[in-house]
Design a protein around this motif. Structure first.
Motif, PDB file in Angstrom:
ATOM      1  N   TYR A  18       1.287  36.953   6.211  1.00 35.44           N
ATOM      2  CA  TYR A  18       0.058  37.064   5.323  1.00 35.44           C
ATOM      3  C   TYR A  18      -0.663  36.065   6.103  1.00 35.44           C
ATOM      4  N   TYR A  19      -0.751  34.774   6.264  1.00 33.24           N
ATOM      5  CA  TYR A  19      -1.511  33.646   6.081  1.00 33.24           C
ATOM      6  C   TYR A  19      -1.871  33.632   8.179  1.00 33.24           C
ATOM      7  N   ALA A  20      -0.505  34.047   8.397  1.00 33.94           N
ATOM      8  CA  ALA A  20       0.081  34.044   9.815  1.00 33.94           C
ATOM      9  C   ALA A  20      -1.495  34.813  10.562  1.00 33.94           C
ATOM     10  N   ARG A  21      -1.692  36.108   9.766  1.00 35.25           N
ATOM     11  CA  ARG A  21      -2.295  36.958   9.906  1.00 35.25           C
ATOM     12  C   ARG A  21      -3.922  36.651  10.365  1.00 35.25           C
ATOM     13  N   ARG A  22      -4.652  35.395   9.326  1.00 31.08           N
ATOM     14  CA  ARG A  22      -5.783  34.845   9.322  1.00 31.08           C
ATOM     15  C   ARG A  22      -5.693  34.250  10.247  1.00 31.08           C
ATOM     16  N   ALA A  23      -4.635  33.133  11.216  1.00 34.10           N
ATOM     17  CA  ALA A  23      -4.993  32.031  11.719  1.00 34.10           C
ATOM     18  C   ALA A  23      -4.336  32.345  13.344  1.00 34.10           C
ATOM     19  N   ASP A  24      -4.862  31.322  14.073  1.00 39.99           N
ATOM     20  CA  ASP A  24      -4.592  31.729  15.274  1.00 39.99           C
ATOM     21  C   ASP A  24      -4.232  31.537  16.197  1.00 39.99           C
ATOM     22  N   ARG A  25      -3.482  32.789  16.519  1.00 38.83           N
ATOM     23  CA  ARG A  25      -1.359  33.447  16.876  1.00 38.83           C
ATOM     24  C   ARG A  25      -1.562  32.447  18.540  1.00 38.83           C
ATOM     25  N   THR A  26      -2.256  32.420  19.321  1.00 37.04           N
ATOM     26  CA  THR A  26      -1.893  31.617  20.844  1.00 37.04           C
ATOM     27  C   THR A  26      -0.647  31.003  19.762  1.00 37.04           C
ATOM     28  N   VAL A  27      -0.162  31.165  21.553  1.00 39.46           N
ATOM     29  CA  VAL A  27       1.246  30.633  22.318  1.00 39.46           C
ATOM     30  C   VAL A  27       0.770  29.166  22.203  1.00 39.46           C
ATOM     31  N   PRO A  28       1.854  28.032  21.166  1.00 41.06           N
ATOM     32  CA  PRO A  28       1.252  26.983  22.006  1.00 41.06           C
ATOM     33  C   PRO A  28       1.606  26.578  23.490  1.00 41.06           C
ATOM     34  N   ASP A  29       1.389  25.647  24.390  1.00 42.18           N
ATOM     35  CA  ASP A  29       1.994  25.439  25.785  1.00 42.18           C
ATOM     36  C   ASP A  29       3.547  24.237  25.877  1.00 42.18           C
ATOM     37  N   GLU A  30       3.697  24.556  25.056  1.00 40.33           N
ATOM     38  CA  GLU A  30       5.455  24.306  24.636  1.00 40.33           C
ATOM     39  C   GLU A  30       5.512  24.449  23.911  1.00 40.33           C
ATOM     40  N   VAL A  31       5.868  25.574  23.918  1.00 44.09           N
ATOM     41  CA  VAL A  31       6.402  26.835  23.570  1.00 44.09           C
ATOM     42  C   VAL A  31       6.523  28.247  24.453  1.00 44.09           C
ATOM     43  N   THR A  32       5.585  27.836  25.318  1.00 47.52           N
ATOM     44  CA  THR A  32       5.901  28.614  26.681  1.00 47.52           C
ATOM     45  C   THR A  32       6.792  28.136  27.529  1.00 47.52           C
ATOM     46  N   ALA A  33       6.382  26.901  27.726  1.00 53.10           N
ATOM     47  CA  ALA A  33       6.983  26.024  28.290  1.00 53.10           C
ATOM     48  C   ALA A  33       8.968  25.887  28.028  1.00 53.10           C
ATOM     49  N   VAL A  34       9.199  26.082  27.124  1.00 51.98           N
ATOM     50  CA  VAL A  34      10.457  26.114  26.779  1.00 51.98           C
ATOM     51  C   VAL A  34      10.818  27.556  27.019  1.00 51.98           C
ATOM     52  N   GLN A  35       9.622  28.404  27.090  1.00 51.02           N
ATOM     53  CA  GLN A  35      10.632  30.033  26.963  1.00 51.02           C
ATOM     54  C   GLN A  35      10.881  30.007  28.254  1.00 51.02           C
ATOM     55  N   GLU A  36       9.717  29.529  29.315  1.00 54.66           N
ATOM     56  CA  GLU A  36      10.204  28.986  31.054  1.00 54.66           C
ATOM     57  C   GLU A  36      12.096  29.363  31.735  1.00 54.66           C
ATOM     58  N   LEU A  37      12.277  28.030  30.516  1.00 56.14           N
ATOM     59  CA  LEU A  37      13.903  27.839  31.258  1.00 56.14           C
ATOM     60  C   LEU A  37      14.576  29.006  31.028  1.00 56.14           C
ATOM     61  N   ALA A  38      14.384  29.678  30.875  1.00 57.09           N
ATOM     62  CA  ALA A  38      15.149  31.577  29.825  1.00 57.09           C
ATOM     63  C   ALA A  38      15.109  32.155  31.334  1.00 57.09           C
ATOM     64  N   HIS A  39      14.420  31.580  32.497  1.00 53.45           N
ATOM     65  CA  HIS A  39      14.162  32.325  34.440  1.00 53.45           C
ATOM     66  C   HIS A  39      14.478  31.536  35.083  1.00 53.45           C
ATOM     67  N   ARG A  40      14.997  30.368  34.324  1.00 55.76           N
ATOM     68  CA  ARG A  40      15.473  29.283  35.238  1.00 55.76           C
ATOM     69  C   ARG A  40      16.606  28.377  35.060  1.00 55.76           C
ATOM     70  N   TYR A  41      17.801  29.792  34.912  1.00 54.02           N
ATOM     71  CA  TYR A  41      19.114  28.809  34.432  1.00 54.02           C
ATOM     72  C   TYR A  41      19.886  28.980  35.848  1.00 54.02           C
ATOM     73  N   ASP A  42      19.575  29.699  37.242  1.00 56.76           N
ATOM     74  CA  ASP A  42      20.086  29.146  37.907  1.00 56.76           C
ATOM     75  C   ASP A  42      20.236  27.654  38.586  1.00 56.76           C
ATOM     76  N   ASP A  43      18.383  27.865  38.459  1.00 53.12           N
ATOM     77  CA  ASP A  43      17.800  26.212  39.187  1.00 53.12           C
ATOM     78  C   ASP A  43      18.432  25.254  37.913  1.00 53.12           C
ATOM     79  N   VAL A  44      19.076  25.157  36.617  1.00 50.57           N
ATOM     80  CA  VAL A  44      19.518  24.469  35.991  1.00 50.57           C
ATOM     81  C   VAL A  44      21.262  24.330  36.457  1.00 50.57           C
ATOM     82  N   LEU A  45      21.842  25.398  36.693  1.00 50.56           N
ATOM     83  CA  LEU A  45      23.326  25.427  37.282  1.00 50.56           C
ATOM     84  C   LEU A  45      23.412  24.108  38.459  1.00 50.56           C
TER      85      LEU A  45
END
Length: 217
Positions: A18-45
């Motif tokens: 209920y409160y989230a619907r009334r707030a700014d729901r833009t994904v923070p940059d730090e969250v996006t950066a963590v999610q990008e790790l899911a596309h770099r598994y080969d680089d990590v290994l």
């Protein structure tokens, strides 16, 4: 048409949605950066991004790499997750829509990427509902059954598979009814650990466990 994120939030706490619907729901940059790790598994290994891991992963680079190796050994579709057929895909089903971080081919299965921490086993209930929503939407689009989804926790190097069972589907249906029924602030949770980390706790006015302890209640 219900949003994946609304179903996930409603499963965690309807009042939070209920409160989230009334707030700014833009994904923070730090969250996006963590999610990008899911596309770099080969680089990590291969050890190519240790400097980046130091700021994003929950473990030191060597320990993280070892955890990811164990995940690769346990997850039958790890190679497909490293090279998905599509990424950041908008899926639109009969009842809900949202973004899947990845869609695998042969068989088609969605994967969702969480910036948070996994439970000891399986996935959190909100993520189970999230996974079912994505699988149902993909099945509707492709007109074929989708019997499994994945939830990735890239900050921890963990991938969990989610079978689309009758029990999980029932929880998804309950979440749909909850979202559809919200037309005002739902009741507060009472003395729930969920409230400790909720960004809307002050707005909600809920009394958290820590506050109750301080007051001797």
């Amino acid at each position: 048409m219900l949003a994946f994120s609304d179903l996930r939030e409603a499963t965690y706490c309807p009042r939070k949605l209920y409160y989230a619907r009334r707030a700014d729901r833009t994904v923070p940059d730090e969250v996006t950066a963590v999610q990008e790790l899911a596309h770099r598994y080969d680089d990590v290994l291969e050890g190519d991004c240790d400097d980046e891991l130091a700021g994003l992963a929950a473990l030191p680079p060597p320990a993280y790499r070892e955890q990811l190796r164990r995940t690769a050994e346990r997850c039958a579709r790890f190679d497909a997750l490293c090279e998905p057929a599509d990424r950041d895909v908008l899926l639109t089903g009969r009842d809900c829509r949202g973004i899947a971080g990845k869609v695998l081919a042969g068989p088609p299965e969605p994967s969702l990427v969480s910036p948070g921490e996994p439970p000891e086993n399986g996935v959190w209930e909100p993520h189970s509902v999230w996974a079912v929503a994505a699988a149902k939407a993909l099945a509707w689009e492709r007109e074929i059954p989708v019997e499994r989804a994945y939830v990735e926790y890239p900050a921890h190097g963990v991938v969990r598979s989610v079978d689309i069972t009758a029990r999980r589907t029932a929880a998804y249906r309950r979440a749909m009814r909850t979202v559809e029924g919200i037309d005002g602030p739902p009741p507060r949770l009472r003395n729930s650990a969920k409230c400790e980390s909720c960004e809307y706790a002050d707005t909600c006015g809920v009394r958290t466990r820590s506050l109750s302890s301080l007051l001797g209640l």
